[in-house]
Design an enzyme around this catalytic site. Structure first.
Site, mmCIF file in Angstrom:
data_model
loop_
_atom_site.group_PDB
_atom_site.id
_atom_site.type_symbol
_atom_site.label_atom_id
_atom_site.label_comp_id
_atom_site.label_asym_id
_atom_site.label_seq_id
_atom_site.Cartn_x
_atom_site.Cartn_y
_atom_site.Cartn_z
ATOM 1 C CE LYS A 1 36.527 12.949 49.002
ATOM 2 N NZ LYS A 1 36.855 13.278 47.609
ATOM 3 C CB SER B 1 31.826 14.907 43.917
ATOM 4 O OG SER B 1 32.734 15.977 43.944
ATOM 5 C CG HIS C 1 32.568 11.789 45.268
ATOM 6 N ND1 HIS C 1 32.490 12.546 46.413
ATOM 7 C CD2 HIS C 1 33.636 12.254 44.579
ATOM 8 C CE1 HIS C 1 33.444 13.457 46.401
ATOM 9 N NE2 HIS C 1 34.161 13.302 45.301
HETATM 10 C C1 LIG Z 1 38.251 13.651 47.088
HETATM 11 C C2 LIG Z 1 38.544 13.071 45.734
HETATM 12 C C3 LIG Z 1 39.717 12.354 45.486
HETATM 13 C C4 LIG Z 1 40.815 12.305 46.487
HETATM 14 O O1 LIG Z 1 40.540 11.428 47.526
HETATM 15 P P1 LIG Z 1 41.207 11.703 48.955
HETATM 16 O O2 LIG Z 1 41.147 10.415 49.637
HETATM 17 O O3 LIG Z 1 40.400 12.794 49.583
HETATM 18 O O4 LIG Z 1 42.603 12.167 48.695
HETATM 19 C C5 LIG Z 1 39.861 11.697 44.280
HETATM 20 N N1 LIG Z 1 38.900 11.763 43.327
HETATM 21 C C6 LIG Z 1 37.782 12.488 43.508
HETATM 22 C C7 LIG Z 1 36.772 12.523 42.426
HETATM 23 C C8 LIG Z 1 37.574 13.176 44.704
HETATM 24 O O5 LIG Z 1 36.495 13.926 44.866
#
Ligand SMILES: *Cc1c(COP(=O)(O)O)cnc(C)c1O
Length: 409
Positions: free
Chosen positions: A247, A188, A216
């Site tokens: 997200k 990301s 993502h």
């Molecule tokens: C944001 C993120 C996570 C964590 O997910 P959350 O639900 O925000 O705890 C895991 N892996 C990646 C690649 C991320 O960018």
């Protein structure tokens, strides 16, 4: 308190290294996103958010809001306990069915966040595999690195997306050795994707298990929002798919999906699952509605892809150093921690544009950047305004623009 000094020193060190983080105090309101109110030093101001991971605006979707509010009214707020002790509510069970179906897997298991699902998922899986060697992509997210570390298993890091390096390591480990490959589909910070099919080919050839983080990509890619693996038609080849509900789905929580027996084993062995209060039913209910909506609707995905492509084009034409990205993420290189922070501050104060600076250790030093995430609710006029504001900021901070943009002036 003599110990206080240690913490003052810790904060001072961060400030010295320009790594001290300042959060923007924002208030989103339904119907106005990506506009929001910023509670700044000079009072409340209207700003446009350009760095949200609520990529599709599903956190403001009326059906999702109604699912959460309605369920809370019917079933209350908290889960009432861990999953074992009174926390397995019907909406959580339904959510797991929805997720298993999304990824074409037999079962899914929900955690309180994507972070926890990686940390506890990877560490538990690897510990249950005798003498497991973990092969981990160099740019994996911190939650995956922590999962690998916590497993206590041997690990080798392969160069980012480097199939030759991965094959070397797999070959060196030998056919007898048990191996788990952990990687992401969309990275990301750069917005690049991994060669999933080729990694699965290697996993087959060298008898390794695969674990992919599609955080993502879920909701965002594939005909039903199953992620890059769905888009590429390789979902069935992956052993474990991990994702977030926080997200693109706009709610909160994380999960893994895979074979029923694997998920069952994790359910019964993962400390980070067993000893923590379950997701509230209202959260689970809202997440399920969001997932169901995005399984059936391409509208949000299409609009988001269009605005992301338009943003890349407009910024690049203006001469801004847009980094190459294959996805919806639009990184703009600054290359200096102090200037990155200054650019972000100036955009917020002078232009009412909120883009959080991305500095070390999230990205390597010298590649500090603004990470822009256009969404379906950003209008063409907002994109044009963003470009003009960035150009003003670049000139004010003496940051380099592409030469042909100067020539065009
Ligand atoms: C944001 C993120 C996570 C964590 O997910 P959350 O639900 O925000 O705890 C895991 N892996 C990646 C690649 C991320 O960018």
């Amino acid at each position: 308190m003599t110990y206080k000094r240690f913490f003052e020193d810790a904060v001072a060190r961060l400030k010295d290294e320009r790594r001290y983080r300042v959060f923007a105090d924002l208030e989103r309101s339904v119907g106005r996103f990506p506009r929001a109110a910023w509670h700044g030093p000079e009072g409340v101001r209207d700003v446009v958010i350009w760095c949200s991971n609520d990529y599709l605006g599903m956190g403001h979707h009326p059906d999702v809001i109604e699912a959460m509010a309605g369920c809370a009214r019917r079933m209350g707020t908290g889960a009432g306990g861990t999953r074992n002790i009174s926390g397995t509510s019907h909406p959580v069970v339904e959510l797991e069915r929805e997720l298993a179906d999304l990824h074409g897997k037999e079962a899914a298991l929900v955690f309180t966040s994507g972070y926890v699902s990686n940390q506890t998922g990877i560490s538990t899986l690897a510990r249950l595999i005798p003498d497991c060697l973990i092969l981990s992509d160099a740019l994996n997210h911190n939650s995956m690195i922590e999962g690998v570390r916590q497993s206590g298993c041997a690990k080798q890091v392969f160069r980012h997306n480097d199939l030759e390096h991965l094959e070397q390591l797999l070959k060196a480990a030998g056919a007898e050795r048990n191996k788990l490959i952990v990687f992401e589909s969309v990275y990301s910070m750069d917005g690049d994707t991994s060669p999933i099919a080729a990694i699965c080919d290697l996993a087959d050839r060298y008898r390794a298990m695969t674990y992919i983080d599609e955080v993502h990509a879920v909701g965002m890619y594939g005909p039903r929002g199953g992620g890059i693996a769905e888009r590429d038609g390789v979902m069935h080849r992956l052993d474990i798919v991990e994702g977030t509900l926080g997200k693109a789905f706009g709610v909160m929580g994380g999960y893994i999906a895979g074979d029923a027996v694997v998920i069952d084993a994790v359910r019964s062995h993962a400390a980070g699952f067993i000893f923590t209060t379950a997701l509230p039913p209202a959260i689970a209910s809202a997440a399920a509605v969001s997932i169901r909506h995005l399984k059936a609707s391409d509208r949000e995905r299409d609009a988001q892809q269009r605005q992301a492509a338009r943003t890349k084009r407009v910024l690049a034409l203006a001469g801004l150093p847009v980094m190459a990205s294959e996805t919806h993420i639009v990184p703009v290189l600054v290359g200096d921690a102090e200037k990155c922070k200054a650019a972000s501050d100036r955009l917020l104060r002078q232009h009412g544009i909120y883009i959080q600076p991305i500095n070390y250790p999230t990205v390597p030093r010298g590649t500090e950047r603004l990470r822009i995430t256009p969404g379906p609710a950003h209008t063409d006029a907002m994109i044009d305004d963003l470009a003009a504001s960035l150009i003003e900021t670049w000139l004010a901070l003496d940051l380099p623009l592409k030469p042909w943009a100067d020539a065009a002036e």
